[in-house]
Design an enzyme around this catalytic site. Sequence first.
Site, PDB file in Angstrom:
ATOM      1  CE  LYS A   2      -3.647  -0.318  -0.411  1.00  0.00           C
ATOM      2  NZ  LYS A   2      -4.756  -0.793  -1.277  1.00  0.00           N
TER       3      LYS A   2
ATOM      4  CB  SER B 135      -3.663 -11.009   1.945  1.00  0.00           C
ATOM      5  OG  SER B 135      -2.535 -10.174   1.902  1.00  0.00           O
TER       6      SER B 135
HETATM    7  N1  PMP Z   1      -3.421  -7.787   1.447  1.00  0.00           N
HETATM    8  C1  PMP Z   1      -3.233  -6.908   2.425  1.00  0.00           C
HETATM    9  C2  PMP Z   1      -2.548  -7.354   3.667  1.00  0.00           C
HETATM   10  C3  PMP Z   1      -3.722  -5.608   2.292  1.00  0.00           C
HETATM   11  O1  PMP Z   1      -3.552  -4.714   3.273  1.00  0.00           O
HETATM   12  C4  PMP Z   1      -4.399  -5.244   1.102  1.00  0.00           C
HETATM   13  C5  PMP Z   1      -4.945  -3.851   0.961  1.00  0.00           C
HETATM   14  N2  PMP Z   1      -6.248  -3.718   1.487  1.00  0.00           N
HETATM   15  C6  PMP Z   1      -4.577  -6.197   0.115  1.00  0.00           C
HETATM   16  C7  PMP Z   1      -4.069  -7.454   0.308  1.00  0.00           C
HETATM   17  C8  PMP Z   1      -5.365  -5.908  -1.142  1.00  0.00           C
HETATM   18  O2  PMP Z   1      -4.785  -4.983  -1.995  1.00  0.00           O
HETATM   19  P1  PMP Z   1      -5.691  -4.008  -2.854  1.00  0.00           P
HETATM   20  O3  PMP Z   1      -6.266  -2.991  -1.921  1.00  0.00           O
HETATM   21  O4  PMP Z   1      -4.754  -3.414  -3.843  1.00  0.00           O
HETATM   22  O5  PMP Z   1      -6.775  -4.809  -3.500  1.00  0.00           O
END
Ligand code: PMP
Length: 319
Positions: free
Chosen positions: A54, A271
Amino acid sequence: MQALDDTSVAPRQADVLSHIGNTPLLRLRAIDREYPGVEIFAKAEYFNPGGSVKDRPALNMIREGERLGLLHPGKTILDATSGNTGIAFAMLGAALGYPVTLCMPSNANQERKRILRAYGAEILLTDPAESSDGAIRVARRLSAESPERYFYADQYSNPANWRAHYDGTGPEIWRQTGGRVTHFVSGLGTTGTVMGVGRRLKVYNPGVRIHAVQPDSPFHGLEGLKHLETALVPAIYDPSVIDAQMEINTEDAYDMVRRLAREEGLLVGISAGAGVLAATQIASTLNEGVVVCVLCDGGDRYLSERFWESEVPPGGWHI
Ligand code: PMP
């Protein structure tokens, strides 16, 4: 109020910003040897100074806000975020001299809240039953009530979010794989990563397959990801960019997180585990290919989570 052209209130510069992006692309050799002919690579986004993927969109949203005259000294950066975008804004706000206010559900993880406070950000806790959607509603209300006070970054609707990946992450992956990438897979949060990288890779080669990962249920532990069927769908989301949707179970993602630590020496977030697991599922359908996933953040932010408890010996630690 000072005039905008007064150089004494010009935005500060900061060296740390120049280290955002250009993250390593790691071959997951212990994992991909189970899939002969397929290479699995992971974009190690925790190498960014704020520790996650991010940093890229947060910096781009700030720069775009400044360019449009919406953000300038005297304004406070505001957004709804339960984690990594907040950390990125808190870090960048501190480095550039902007105050930062973040709305997040009160059950957001402790490590995150402490990191945000360490950077000096203000935290507004929202109803945990409404999850990240409740935080979005509060941020919208604050910005509508005091537009002169806040720069509402609105990561779910701001095109500068996905463009950070279109201009940065996507070209880096193309270059780092020597144009050999055949599949890209990542989770859907704001959807910025998949939208930006997906669009860019398809410019380079329309045959690249874009896979999106979601939790398999509205009640899940895949922090940062959304179950879109039951959540507010981000305005930047365009399903036509995606060739295949995948659902990942939280416990299975935990297993992959542990495996990445033990077998690859990579301590990553949940994630990231979900993304690598999805990459293996794609690999299992291929005879050859180059699959790229994203390690969105590092594992040190999740060490107090339940799934690491099994590593604590019964009765605690003893010499
Ligand atoms: N994994 C984590 C740990 C995140 O903080 C985020 C951001 N919300 C994402 C995945 C997903 O990324 P995006 O917001 O670009 O879809």
